[in-house]
Design a protein around this motif. Structure first.
Motif, PDB file in Angstrom:
ATOM      1  N   LYS A 244       0.829  -1.212   0.000  1.00  0.00           N
ATOM      2  CA  LYS A 244       0.000   0.000   0.000  1.00  0.00           C
ATOM      3  C   LYS A 244       0.861   1.259   0.000  1.00  0.00           C
ATOM      4  O   LYS A 244       0.650   2.170  -0.811  1.00  0.00           O
ATOM      5  CB  LYS A 244      -0.919   0.003   1.230  1.00  0.00           C
ATOM      6  N   SER A 245       1.815   1.294   0.895  1.00  0.00           N
ATOM      7  CA  SER A 245       2.679   2.473   0.949  1.00  0.00           C
ATOM      8  C   SER A 245       3.497   2.599  -0.324  1.00  0.00           C
ATOM      9  O   SER A 245       3.694   3.694  -0.844  1.00  0.00           O
ATOM     10  CB  SER A 245       3.618   2.397   2.149  1.00  0.00           C
ATOM     11  N   THR A 246       3.989   1.477  -0.799  1.00  0.00           N
ATOM     12  CA  THR A 246       4.763   1.496  -2.035  1.00  0.00           C
ATOM     13  C   THR A 246       3.950   2.131  -3.158  1.00  0.00           C
ATOM     14  O   THR A 246       4.477   2.935  -3.935  1.00  0.00           O
ATOM     15  CB  THR A 246       5.175   0.058  -2.419  1.00  0.00           C
TER      16      THR A 246
ATOM     17  N   PHE B 279       1.913  10.983   5.533  1.00  0.00           N
ATOM     18  CA  PHE B 279       2.597   9.697   5.568  1.00  0.00           C
ATOM     19  C   PHE B 279       2.227   8.857   6.772  1.00  0.00           C
ATOM     20  O   PHE B 279       1.784   9.365   7.800  1.00  0.00           O
ATOM     21  CB  PHE B 279       4.110   9.901   5.552  1.00  0.00           C
ATOM     22  N   GLN B 280       2.500   7.585   6.604  1.00  0.00           N
ATOM     23  CA  GLN B 280       2.283   6.603   7.653  1.00  0.00           C
ATOM     24  C   GLN B 280       3.045   6.985   8.923  1.00  0.00           C
ATOM     25  O   GLN B 280       2.540   6.887  10.013  1.00  0.00           O
ATOM     26  CB  GLN B 280       2.770   5.248   7.128  1.00  0.00           C
ATOM     27  N   GLY B 281       4.286   7.434   8.726  1.00  0.00           N
ATOM     28  CA  GLY B 281       5.090   7.809   9.885  1.00  0.00           C
ATOM     29  C   GLY B 281       4.885   9.255  10.252  1.00  0.00           C
ATOM     30  O   GLY B 281       5.835  10.007  10.393  1.00  0.00           O
TER      31      GLY B 281
ATOM     32  N   MET C   2      -3.646   9.711   2.117  1.00  0.00           N
ATOM     33  CA  MET C   2      -3.386   9.523   3.548  1.00  0.00           C
ATOM     34  C   MET C   2      -3.008   8.076   3.791  1.00  0.00           C
ATOM     35  O   MET C   2      -3.827   7.173   3.627  1.00  0.00           O
ATOM     36  CB  MET C   2      -4.612   9.893   4.364  1.00  0.00           C
ATOM     37  N   ASP C   3      -1.752   7.862   4.165  1.00  0.00           N
ATOM     38  CA  ASP C   3      -1.248   6.507   4.378  1.00  0.00           C
ATOM     39  C   ASP C   3      -1.347   6.187   5.868  1.00  0.00           C
ATOM     40  O   ASP C   3      -0.539   6.659   6.662  1.00  0.00           O
ATOM     41  CB  ASP C   3       0.197   6.418   3.883  1.00  0.00           C
ATOM     42  N   GLU C   4      -2.311   5.387   6.232  1.00  0.00           N
ATOM     43  CA  GLU C   4      -2.547   5.031   7.640  1.00  0.00           C
ATOM     44  C   GLU C   4      -2.316   6.229   8.542  1.00  0.00           C
ATOM     45  O   GLU C   4      -1.461   6.193   9.413  1.00  0.00           O
ATOM     46  CB  GLU C   4      -1.611   3.884   8.046  1.00  0.00           C
ATOM     47  N   PRO C   5      -3.117   7.266   8.367  1.00  0.00           N
ATOM     48  CA  PRO C   5      -2.818   8.502   9.097  1.00  0.00           C
ATOM     49  C   PRO C   5      -3.070   8.399  10.584  1.00  0.00           C
ATOM     50  O   PRO C   5      -2.638   9.252  11.342  1.00  0.00           O
ATOM     51  CB  PRO C   5      -3.761   9.520   8.459  1.00  0.00           C
TER      52      PRO C   5
HETATM   53 MG   LIG Z   1       2.561   1.144   4.679  1.00  0.00          MG
END
Ligand SMILES: [Mg+2]
Ligand SMILES: Nc1ncnc2c1ncn2[C@@H]1O[C@H](COP(=O)(O)OP(=O)(O)OP(=O)(O)O)[C@@H](O)[C@H]1O
Ligand code: SF4
Lengths: 326, 359
Positions: B57-59, B111-113, B192-195
């Motif tokens: 997903k992030s990729t 980002f996720q992070g 929004m990546d796993e926000p």
């Molecule tokens: Mg990810």
């Protein structure tokens, strides 16, 4: 505020320990330097002077150790470090005071050049990994791996003996009178070039490597990716986000290396017969000039301490996370 | 045409990902992490992207925005962005300068992070302002600062927090700052990546509701990435389910939830308790995702699929229509509306689809 107070207390304690150690160590040394000096001076010192030397030197058995210790502190506060044996009766403070600017000037400037150059190169090759610039790394590492005196001797052989571009020793043209004239300053720079070059050559690799590795680490941080995602111009991402964070550990080691400027230049000053604090210490050791040695050690210890303080405050200024208050 | 009414008008794609493939690693043996992924985000919609950890997903988010860090490389595909003027451009073909100006103005990403997305040595305000000024060259700094203050209050953070450093903010606040930052230039697309994964459930809901409210007001489109499908069901218009670097099912949110067509979607829904109603037994999916470095031919889900057939072990299923006709009046022969699935069970002549997948 508490941070500041705690640091100040810590440094005061360290300074006290260093100075006290400087007081104790010579008193533990075997032998009697004053008798040795009397022998060397062959009767040119009368017995009154001998007695005052003993007092200065803490060899006076009539005083208790505590009395000697307080007397020692009193002397320090007056800026009195005693009299040199070999340059009797020149005060040690004068000799150290004359040598110090040469060391601080030459090695200080060389260290700053090495730091700035190494950090810039480190930023460049850390950001653009896998380009031709990576080739700088093994070359500079070679120079830092070779023992320092060897680098010094090679540069002397090449640039002073064979090419005759620079003088091989000394700190300025002895035919000139020290003054703030263009001629004299030029001479100082001309004489200082080779020693400075060797210092830069042998220390720049550390800065390059340190910065490069931090750049590589920081470049994969999320906030750098965010800076890219925001569409910031490239230079702003590299300098404002990546390098700005990568330089933090670099700055604290820089301040520390400034501390070693005074102590760490012994070999360089010996190789180039440069009249700095290292050379003075070397002479003091070879002539058993205890007061001078003691004075040199004190200056070296205190300069490392001062550098530590600078490092601490520079770090706090650069990294808001260390500022607990506000 | 209005973004606000996009839900009811005909779908107009704003971001179209076509056949995107990504490898990790160079040389002879790279890992093919994304394999021909196609995904379309329509104007005004919330598209959910769900799948287990490590499915890519992030990729996908990084590749579509050209933020993929080495050793990731895009090996094929297009990412077509429809600009505000209606012109379409392939993000993967833009020059660096064009790409820079598209970023944040057209596509912004959280980002996720997000915890580490803020530069620790700059004040929050400065980081909001520099993004604005990078795209609004002539804007006076004071004006950008006013905008930054406005953005913070928009996400419910008092404007005096502009003077705070990131470490002085709570996790939820940092997350909101990132969302405010992403909306600074009113982008068309927000990824929004796993926000909210690092936050507690209450905070998650609060932030999510806020984002959806802002979307209603500002009209941007959202790609929402998570591994929590039940969360998506509430906020997304459409959902794409990803497995081992491929999209295996795509449909309207309610359809995926109530009538999953792919065995993996069915299993994934069983892995999370519903947010409302009685707690269901968590069935989960036995086994673990395949190692992307050594993908066998055939369906990547074969080893875990309760309905696996012989053909699944040899032929890779491709994303296509489901086995069911649309239920709408007069369209009896058309494919089920907008639903896509990659599973041999839905191929013609493969017998009846299992009950659980035929609701
Ligand atoms: Mg990810
Ligand atoms: N730098 C890398 N080098 C090699 N493989 C990588 C790299 N980054 C990611 N991968 C692989 O790519 C796959 C997809 O990773 P990705 O981060 O896109 O997953 P994800 O779906 O976002 O997972 P999560 O839900 O945990 O965030 C994983 O199998 C991972 O092992
Ligand atoms: S293709 Fe076969 S193995 Fe894959 S999900 Fe469908 S039935 Fe299961």
């Amino acid at each position: 505020m508490t941070f500041l107070l705690r640091r100040i207390a810590f440094y005061a304690l360290t300074a006290w320990a260093a100075i006290t150690l400087n007081f104790i160590v010579p008193r533990l040394l075997p032998g009697d330097p004053v008798t040795a000096l009397m022998g060397r001076m062959q009767g040119r010192i009368d017995s009154n002077a001998e007695q005052s030397l003993r007092v200065l030197f803490g060899l006076d058995q009539d005083l208790s150790l505590w009395q000697q210790y307080t007397a020692y502190w009193a002397m320090l506060f007056r800026g009195d470090l005693g009299l040199s044996f070999t340059h009797f009766p020149t005060p040690v403070a004068d000799i150290v005071g004359q040598a110090l600017p040469w060391t601080v000037g030459l090695v200080g400037v060389a260290t700053i050049i090495a730091f700035v150059l190494g950090t810039l190169v480190g930023i460049a090759i850390g950001w653009r990994r896998g380009t031709w610039a990576d080739g700088i790394l093994p070359v500079s590492t070679f120079f830092s791996a070779v023992p320092y005196f060897w680098v010094g001797l090679i540069t002397i052989t090449v640039f002073a003996v064979n090419l005759r571009w620079f003088p091989s020793n000394g700190s300025y043209d002895r035919g000139l009178v020290p003054a703030f004239t263009g001629e004299f300053v030029g001479s100082v720079i001309y004489y200082g070039f080779l020693p400075a070059l060797t210092v830069v050559l042998s220390s720049v690799a550390g800065w390059i490597l340190g910065m490069r590795n931090m750049m590589v680490t920081v470049s994969s941080e999320d906030y750098v990716t965010v800076a890219h995602a925001k569409g910031l111009p490239g230079h702003q991402v590299v300098l404002g986000y990546a390098a700005r964070n990568a330089i933090l550990p670099q700055v604290s080691s820089f301040a520390l290396s400034l501390g070693f400027v005074v102590g760490g230049t012994l070999i360089m000053e010996m190789v180039f017969s440069y009249q700095g604090i290292g050379y003075t210490l070397y002479q003091a050791v070879s002539t058993h000039d205890y007061p001078l040695m003691q004075g040199c050690f004190l200056v070296i210890t205190l300069s490392v301490l001062v550098a530590n303080i600078i490092a601490d405050f520079a770090y706090v200024a650069l990294d808001p996370r260390t500022r607990k208050e506000d | 045409m209005s973004a606000m009414s996009a839900k009811t008008t005909t779908a107009e794609p704003v971001l179209e990902i076509r056949d995107l493939s990504v490898d990790y690693g160079y040389g002879d043996d790279p890992t093919h992490v994304l394999r021909n992924v196609s995904l379309t985000l329509n104007r005004g919609e919330v598209l959910g992207l769900a799948g287990e950890s490590g499915c890519g997903k992030s990729t996908l988010a990084y590749a579509a925005t050209r933020l993929l860090a080495p050793p990731g490389i895009i090996t094929s595909g297009e990412v077509l962005l429809t600009g505000r003027d209606g012109r379409r451009a392939d993000l993967l073909g833009l020059t660096d300068g064009q790409l820079r100006s598209t970023r944040w103005q057209d596509v912004a990403i959280v980002f996720q992070g997000a915890m580490s997305s803020l530069n620790p040595v700059y004040r929050v305000g400065r980081q909001l302002v520099d993004g604005i000024l990078a795209h609004r060259k002539g804007m006076p700094r004071v004006q950008a600062e006013e905008r930054a203050a406005e953005l913070l209050s928009m996400v419910g953070i008092p404007a005096d927090r502009l003077r705070s450093y990131p470490h002085q903010l709570s996790g939820g606040m940092r997350q909101r700052v990132m969302i405010a930052m992403a909306l600074a230039l009113e982008p068309q697309v927000l990824i929004m990546d796993e926000p909210t994964t690092a936050l507690d459930v209450v905070m998650q809901r609060q932030i999510l509701e806020q984002v959806m409210e802002l979307r209603d007001r500002l009209g941007f489109s959202v790609i929402f990435i998570t591994h929590d499908v039940s969360l998506l069901v509430e906020v997304a218009d459409r959902i794409a389910i990803m497995y081992a670097g491929e999209i295996v099912e795509q449909a309207a949110a309610g359809d995926v939830y109530r009538r999953p067509r792919h065995p993996y979607s069915h299993g994934l829904l069983g892995s999370f308790p519903p947010l409302h109603g009685p707690r269901r037994e968590l069935s989960g999916i036995p086994g673990s995702p395949p190692d992307l470095r050594r993908l066998a031919p055939g369906c990547p889900f074969a080893a875990r699929c309760p309905h696996v057939m012989d053909v699944c072990r040899t032929d890779r299923p491709v994303l296509g229509p489901t086995a069911f006709a649309s239920t709408g009046p007069g369209v009896a022969t058309a494919a089920e509306d907008g639903r896509l699935v990659a599973c041999h069970l839905h191929a013609q002549g493969s017998g009846p689809v299992p009950k659980a997948l035929a609701r």
